[in-house]
Structures are given as structure tokens and as C-alpha cells.
Design a protein around this motif. Structure first.
Motif, PDB file in Angstrom:
ATOM      1  N   TYR A  95      40.241  44.871  12.556  1.00  0.00           N
ATOM      2  CA  TYR A  95      38.982  45.511  12.859  1.00  0.00           C
ATOM      3  C   TYR A  95      38.983  47.115  12.877  1.00  0.00           C
ATOM      4  CZ  TYR A  95      37.919  40.250  13.169  1.00  0.00           C
ATOM      5  OH  TYR A  95      38.000  39.031  12.963  1.00  0.00           O
ATOM      6  N   ARG A 105      27.790  52.341   7.776  1.00  0.00           N
ATOM      7  CA  ARG A 105      27.637  52.141   9.210  1.00  0.00           C
ATOM      8  C   ARG A 105      26.673  53.258   9.701  1.00  0.00           C
ATOM      9  NH1 ARG A 105      33.493  50.237  11.540  1.00  0.00           N
ATOM     10  NH2 ARG A 105      32.146  49.981  13.399  1.00  0.00           N
ATOM     11  N   ARG A 106      25.717  52.952  10.568  1.00  0.00           N
ATOM     12  CA  ARG A 106      24.884  53.741  11.077  1.00  0.00           C
ATOM     13  C   ARG A 106      24.873  54.183  12.562  1.00  0.00           C
ATOM     14  NH1 ARG A 106      19.886  52.247  11.422  1.00  0.00           N
ATOM     15  NH2 ARG A 106      20.505  50.154  11.052  1.00  0.00           N
ATOM     16  N   GLU A 107      24.538  55.146  13.161  1.00  0.00           N
ATOM     17  CA  GLU A 107      24.589  55.297  14.669  1.00  0.00           C
ATOM     18  C   GLU A 107      23.676  54.205  15.286  1.00  0.00           C
ATOM     19  OE1 GLU A 107      24.586  59.558  15.610  1.00  0.00           O
ATOM     20  OE2 GLU A 107      24.275  59.170  17.557  1.00  0.00           O
ATOM     21  N   SER A 149      26.329  52.310  21.626  1.00  0.00           N
ATOM     22  CA  SER A 149      28.062  52.128  21.331  1.00  0.00           C
ATOM     23  C   SER A 149      28.606  52.023  22.803  1.00  0.00           C
ATOM     24  CB  SER A 149      28.588  53.318  20.754  1.00  0.00           C
ATOM     25  OG  SER A 149      28.390  53.522  19.485  1.00  0.00           O
ATOM     26  N   GLU A 150      29.448  51.351  22.895  1.00  0.00           N
ATOM     27  CA  GLU A 150      30.331  51.105  24.076  1.00  0.00           C
ATOM     28  C   GLU A 150      31.780  50.779  23.878  1.00  0.00           C
ATOM     29  OE1 GLU A 150      28.603  49.986  28.382  1.00  0.00           O
ATOM     30  OE2 GLU A 150      29.734  48.241  27.310  1.00  0.00           O
ATOM     31  N   GLN A 151      32.792  51.312  24.652  1.00  0.00           N
ATOM     32  CA  GLN A 151      34.100  51.146  24.337  1.00  0.00           C
ATOM     33  C   GLN A 151      34.571  50.127  25.704  1.00  0.00           C
ATOM     34  OE1 GLN A 151      36.859  53.873  23.170  1.00  0.00           O
ATOM     35  NE2 GLN A 151      38.716  53.070  24.553  1.00  0.00           N
ATOM     36  N   ASP A 201      35.622  59.499  13.853  1.00  0.00           N
ATOM     37  CA  ASP A 201      36.619  59.080  14.683  1.00  0.00           C
ATOM     38  C   ASP A 201      38.187  59.505  14.169  1.00  0.00           C
ATOM     39  OD1 ASP A 201      35.119  57.941  16.762  1.00  0.00           O
ATOM     40  OD2 ASP A 201      35.345  55.944  15.950  1.00  0.00           O
ATOM     41  N   HIS A 236      37.248  49.887  14.229  1.00  0.00           N
ATOM     42  CA  HIS A 236      36.272  50.587  15.118  1.00  0.00           C
ATOM     43  C   HIS A 236      35.973  51.854  14.667  1.00  0.00           C
ATOM     44  CE1 HIS A 236      36.469  47.018  17.717  1.00  0.00           C
ATOM     45  NE2 HIS A 236      37.663  47.066  17.881  1.00  0.00           N
ATOM     46  N   ASP A 278      33.920  43.836  17.712  1.00  0.00           N
ATOM     47  CA  ASP A 278      34.777  42.668  17.691  1.00  0.00           C
ATOM     48  C   ASP A 278      34.519  41.667  18.878  1.00  0.00           C
ATOM     49  OD1 ASP A 278      35.658  44.405  19.885  1.00  0.00           O
ATOM     50  OD2 ASP A 278      37.772  43.882  19.481  1.00  0.00           O
ATOM     51  N   THR A 336      41.128  47.187  16.476  1.00  0.00           N
ATOM     52  CA  THR A 336      41.782  45.913  17.112  1.00  0.00           C
ATOM     53  C   THR A 336      42.398  45.175  15.910  1.00  0.00           C
ATOM     54  OG1 THR A 336      39.799  45.658  18.627  1.00  0.00           O
ATOM     55  CG2 THR A 336      41.104  43.834  18.112  1.00  0.00           C
ATOM     56  N   THR A 361      39.718  57.207  22.461  1.00  0.00           N
ATOM     57  CA  THR A 361      38.731  56.452  21.537  1.00  0.00           C
ATOM     58  C   THR A 361      39.749  55.228  21.019  1.00  0.00           C
ATOM     59  OG1 THR A 361      37.593  58.514  20.872  1.00  0.00           O
ATOM     60  CG2 THR A 361      37.388  56.413  19.531  1.00  0.00           C
ATOM     61  N   LEU A 362      39.126  53.928  20.911  1.00  0.00           N
ATOM     62  CA  LEU A 362      39.626  52.703  20.544  1.00  0.00           C
ATOM     63  C   LEU A 362      39.346  52.847  18.831  1.00  0.00           C
ATOM     64  CD1 LEU A 362      41.225  49.870  20.981  1.00  0.00           C
ATOM     65  CD2 LEU A 362      38.884  48.881  20.855  1.00  0.00           C
ATOM     66  N   THR A 398      35.390  55.246  12.459  1.00  0.00           N
ATOM     67  CA  THR A 398      34.345  55.610  11.566  1.00  0.00           C
ATOM     68  C   THR A 398      35.209  56.905  11.022  1.00  0.00           C
ATOM     69  OG1 THR A 398      33.012  56.764  13.462  1.00  0.00           O
ATOM     70  CG2 THR A 398      32.199  54.584  12.371  1.00  0.00           C
ATOM     71  N   VAL A 414      35.435  47.812   7.545  1.00  0.00           N
ATOM     72  CA  VAL A 414      35.265  47.326   8.778  1.00  0.00           C
ATOM     73  C   VAL A 414      36.298  46.248   8.958  1.00  0.00           C
ATOM     74  CG1 VAL A 414      33.410  45.964  10.153  1.00  0.00           C
ATOM     75  CG2 VAL A 414      32.582  47.774   8.406  1.00  0.00           C
ATOM     76  N   SER A 436      36.057  44.471  22.545  1.00  0.00           N
ATOM     77  CA  SER A 436      36.892  45.711  22.636  1.00  0.00           C
ATOM     78  C   SER A 436      36.029  46.982  22.494  1.00  0.00           C
ATOM     79  CB  SER A 436      37.956  45.655  21.649  1.00  0.00           C
ATOM     80  OG  SER A 436      39.052  44.738  21.797  1.00  0.00           O
ATOM     81  N   ARG A 437      35.194  46.972  21.471  1.00  0.00           N
ATOM     82  CA  ARG A 437      34.178  48.093  21.221  1.00  0.00           C
ATOM     83  C   ARG A 437      33.154  47.569  20.497  1.00  0.00           C
ATOM     84  NH1 ARG A 437      35.644  53.898  18.205  1.00  0.00           N
ATOM     85  NH2 ARG A 437      33.966  54.880  18.965  1.00  0.00           N
ATOM     86  N   TYR A 438      32.059  48.201  20.785  1.00  0.00           N
ATOM     87  CA  TYR A 438      30.808  48.119  20.203  1.00  0.00           C
ATOM     88  C   TYR A 438      30.536  49.698  19.309  1.00  0.00           C
ATOM     89  CZ  TYR A 438      29.951  44.411  23.669  1.00  0.00           C
ATOM     90  OH  TYR A 438      29.962  43.361  24.295  1.00  0.00           O
ATOM     91  N   HIS A 439      30.392  49.615  18.170  1.00  0.00           N
ATOM     92  CA  HIS A 439      30.077  51.054  17.636  1.00  0.00           C
ATOM     93  C   HIS A 439      29.682  51.012  16.271  1.00  0.00           C
ATOM     94  CE1 HIS A 439      30.950  55.302  17.363  1.00  0.00           C
ATOM     95  NE2 HIS A 439      31.855  54.886  16.170  1.00  0.00           N
ATOM     96  N   HIS A 440      28.494  51.878  16.146  1.00  0.00           N
ATOM     97  CA  HIS A 440      27.933  51.805  14.658  1.00  0.00           C
ATOM     98  C   HIS A 440      27.797  50.577  13.972  1.00  0.00           C
ATOM     99  CE1 HIS A 440      28.629  56.460  14.261  1.00  0.00           C
ATOM    100  NE2 HIS A 440      28.341  56.169  15.401  1.00  0.00           N
ATOM    101  N   ASN A 441      27.072  49.647  14.720  1.00  0.00           N
ATOM    102  CA  ASN A 441      26.600  48.397  13.749  1.00  0.00           C
ATOM    103  C   ASN A 441      27.657  47.285  14.023  1.00  0.00           C
ATOM    104  OD1 ASN A 441      25.077  50.369  11.197  1.00  0.00           O
ATOM    105  ND2 ASN A 441      23.872  48.977  12.583  1.00  0.00           N
TER     106      ASN A 441
END
Lengths: 267, 267
Positions: B212, B113-115, B118-120, B219, B214, A243, B258, B254-255, B216, B61, A235-240
């Protein structure tokens, strides 16, 4: 023919009860992954403590496994505590320790299930027959060879298509009748989503995984030792962290497992 | 303007540290559901023990909550144990007890969490503007009035369409800036899928839920006290249990979350 007691999976998840709520087990190189054993096998081992526990009630409905640190080769202890037992349900706390330190924690929910109104919403995806697909021949990790994996799409390989989603046929190798432990392990079969999404390696690994067992004993028996169809997406990849939502179907289209996990990725 | 310290949510999840890893809290009728309090509020309370713990590292997380028995009106104890703290991650065990008996168990995973890249993947569904939708006016459960829920589809109501999926706008009422506790509670906002699927009541309730995050801190701050869009579906209803897969998006798409859960249903 391989009987289930001599299958590598049964060796890997084998536990000896040593005291009330206490089991000992052993991790060898058979299902070794990058760092420590294949997480699916650790999950199956923890579930196995509840499955074997003399106080067990019913069958697993849910399992959550938190991978706190890499399990090292050698002996480990599993503490399996029935936190609460109701009339037809049971809640478990499962802790795997090495040298007194928690490496993996888990909770599980068991229940006696009765027949009810039923409906499957998630239809089994279309897929070519197993025989039409080549077996994945890769040997980077020891555990790969204990599964027959036949990717339809979303395989992580040089030159592969960038894809969040993966679809594959999979079964134990050699074949082994499906049970809750084997299904638990197969539920973790998918590579981290970020691998196929970017077709590039980055340090990555599951930190928490949750299985919901739709499968009842009847479903497992019908699935037998045949291939399962597995599909996974993100669903989303974000800051390390990212899911994963996955499903496993029996070859007759019955949904056996809904699984989610959150995986770390480095950059 | 309501400040966050006087909001009903903050009252409900308030904990007092009484000893190392020990907190006490109180359950009143504010967020009462059918049997015991709204599960989302119990989940938020357990998370709050880790959030407030002096040994806390990073942000949540993942969170898994197992509803073992109904929390009764009155006092409860929460034991919050950091099972393992690594360099930038932390694993928690959270147990809520009343009269020495475990009513709810949970595990949580926190991390710095670090930068990263990223992709939604999961796009925010199309939905009418909040102002075009009526607020759900129902009063069967005490907790309903603490949320402004505006269903777009899949509402459980007499004569409603039979649907596995629900889509709604939702926020705390009165509005309250979003944080991890509020997001945790809203993640449990959906009625059991079987209600809208059959448009019929049956005894039902969540037994295990996994979030989960997502989101931060950035957000959450951007989401503010605006409505979130929530969508939930199911994969299979079978022999007393059904899963739910849900997502929550901020109004900017923004997601944030989950969430999965498995819920009991009687027949």
C-alpha cells in the motif's frame, strides 16, 4: 438448529458452474451495505469459486480482492482460472462481472500444507468475556444483523472515543461453523478506520483487501461456531486513502487470519 | 553522478511495448536471488508496465504480486490490462509470462489523489544514524550489492540474535531518486522472517506480496535518494507459511509504504 446449507451466508455465496471456469451467482439484499453488498461477502463469493472448482488443489493461503465497482442487485458471473498449478500449490485469477464489466477482481493462492515448526507471534489481546458485552444493535445496513458484534473498544457511534484501533468479538448470526468462506467475510467486518478515528461519517470504502489464512482445517474445526476476536488499526491516512492492518483470533487464542486493506475516504 | 536511466534498477525493469497491453522485458543476472531474480525487482517490473501504459490514470495506491513460478534468465512478456477505469481510479491486471506460462500475476490499483485530512499513526522507530552503522557486506546473492543495507537489529547471520523483527536503513546502491518502482522493490528487501527468527536457513520464498503506497509524488520527491528505514515483523508461522508485516519510512519520518507478504518455508 440451522444447518449450514440454509444459512444466509451459504445462500449469498452460492455459485452454479455454467461452463469451464465459469460460475453464475446472484446478489440480493441480504448482506447489502451502503453501495452494493458487504465487501466481505463478495470476497467470500470469489473465494468460493476457487473452493468449488473441480481443479482445486489444497486450501487457501492468501486472497486479494480489488473492489473495482459496486456489485448491483441481480445476477453476476464469476470466471475462476487456475493460472498455474504446481506440485503442491495453485494460483488463481478470479473475476466477477456484471453485463460484461469487471466489478471485482481477485487473486488467490492455495496450497497443500504440511506440519512444520510453528510459532504464533501475535498474542491474542486481553478482552472481557462475550457475555459481559452488549451486542451492537444497529440497523443502518442490512448486513449488520447477520453478525453478532460485541465491541470492546473503537466502535463508531455518536459520542464514541476517537480511536484508530477497534477490538470486538464477532460471529455469524445465527452461529455457523467456521470455514474459509466465513472467515474471509469476517475479515472485512471492521468499519473504515477513519470512521472511529474521527467519529464522523465521510464517504469511504475498501478498494483492495488481502487476507493471509494462518488457519488450517484443524484450526477452523476447533474454532467451530464460537466468537472470534478481531483487532484492527491503521498506519497512515493520506490523500484519500488509508490502510488497515487486522487480525482475527479464535476464542482459544489461535491466530486465524492476518488481513490488510486500503480504503478510500473522501475528505 | 549516475543518471536514473543508466541505473541497474532502470535496466532491470525496462519494458518495450510490443502491442496493445503487451510489453517485453529481459531478465539478466544483475538482481539474481536464490531461484530467479529478486522478487522486489519482478514486482517493480510488473508495476512498471502499468506506469508506462498509455492508458495509465493517476498513481499507484496498491499492488499485489503473486510469485507463481521462478522467472528464468532471458526474455519475458508482460500483459498489462486496465480491467476497469473509473473517473479517478483504475484497476489493473498484470501477468508476466515465459514460453506462454504465467510466472507472476499481479493486480494494481491506481488513483488520482487529492489533498485531504491526513494523519500518520505508525511513528518512525528510533534508530542510530546511518553513518554509525556498518554496511552489510554479503555476497551470496547477486542482488545484495545493489542495495546499501545497514541493519540495526534482526539481521540473519551466523551467531545473530533470534528475532521475528528486523530494522534497517536501506537505499539503492548507487543512490537513485526514489520513485514508485524503486519503492516497490525496496518493499521486498527483508529476508524471510523465519531466517532471523531461527537464525537457520531453510528453503523459503515469498508467494504473495501486497504494497500500500502511502507515498504521493511529493513524498517521493522529498525522500530523494536518501536512506529509508524499514521494519518487518511476523504474526504466525504455521504449516509451511508465515506472514510478514512491514513498513518503510523516509529519513524525515514520513511513512511511505505498508507492505505485507506471505512466505513459504520448508520445515
Amino acid at each position: 438448529m440451522t444447518t449450514s446449507t440454509t444459512h444466509a451466508l451459504d445462500q449469498a455465496i452460492r455459485l452454479q458452474m455454467t461452463a469451464a471456469n465459469q460460475f453464475s451467482g446472484h446478489c440480493d439484499e441480504t448482506y447489502l451495505n451502503m453501495v452494493g453488498p458487504f465487501g466481505g461477502m463478495t470476497a467470500a463469493t470469489l473465494l468460493n469459486a476457487a473452493l468449488q472448482h473441480p481443479a482445486r488443489l489444497g486450501d487457501p493461503v492468501s486472497l486479494t480482492v480489488n473492489f473495482a465497482g459496486p456489485v448491483a442487485l441481480g445476477d453476476f458471473e464469476v470466471e475462476a482460472t487456475p493460472l498455474r498449478t504446481n506440485r503442491s500449490t495453485q494460483h488463481w485469477l478470479l473475476l466477477l462481472r456484471q453485463d460484461g464489466e469487471v466489478m471485482t477482481s481477485a487473486t488467490a493462492f492455495f496450497a497443500n500444507r504440511r506440519e512444520t515448526w510453528s510459532e504464533q507471534v501475535a498474542a491474542c489481546p486481553q478482552a472481557p468475556a462475550v457475555d459481559e458485552l452488549p451486542r451492537m444493535e444497529r440497523h443502518e445496513r442490512a448486513w449488520f444483523k447477520h453478525y453478532d458484534m460485541r465491541y470492546i473498544s473503537g466502535v463508531f457511534q455518536p459520542g464514541g472515543e476517537e480511536s484508530n484501533d477497534s477490538l470486538l468479538w464477532v460471529r455469524d448470526e445465527p452461529p455457523r461453523p467456521l470455514d474459509f468462506a466465513a472467515l474471509t467475510a469476517i475479515g472485512d467486518i471492521f468499519a473504515p478506520r477513519i470512521f472511529s478515528r474521527r467519529q464522523a461519517f465521510t464517504p469511504a470504502g475498501t478498494v483492495s483487501m488481502t487476507h493471509y489464512f494462518h488457519a488450517t482445517q484443524d484450526d477452523l474445526q476447533r474454532a467451530g461456531s464460537d466468537f472470534l476476536l478481531g483487532q484492527a488499526g491503521a498506519s497512515r491516512y493520506h490523500h484519500n486513502y488509508a490502510d488497515q492492518i487486522a487480525h482475527l483470533w479464535a476464542s482459544d487464542g489461535t491466530l486465524l487470519l492476518t488481513s490488510t486493506q486500503v480504503a478510500y475516504f473522501k475528505e
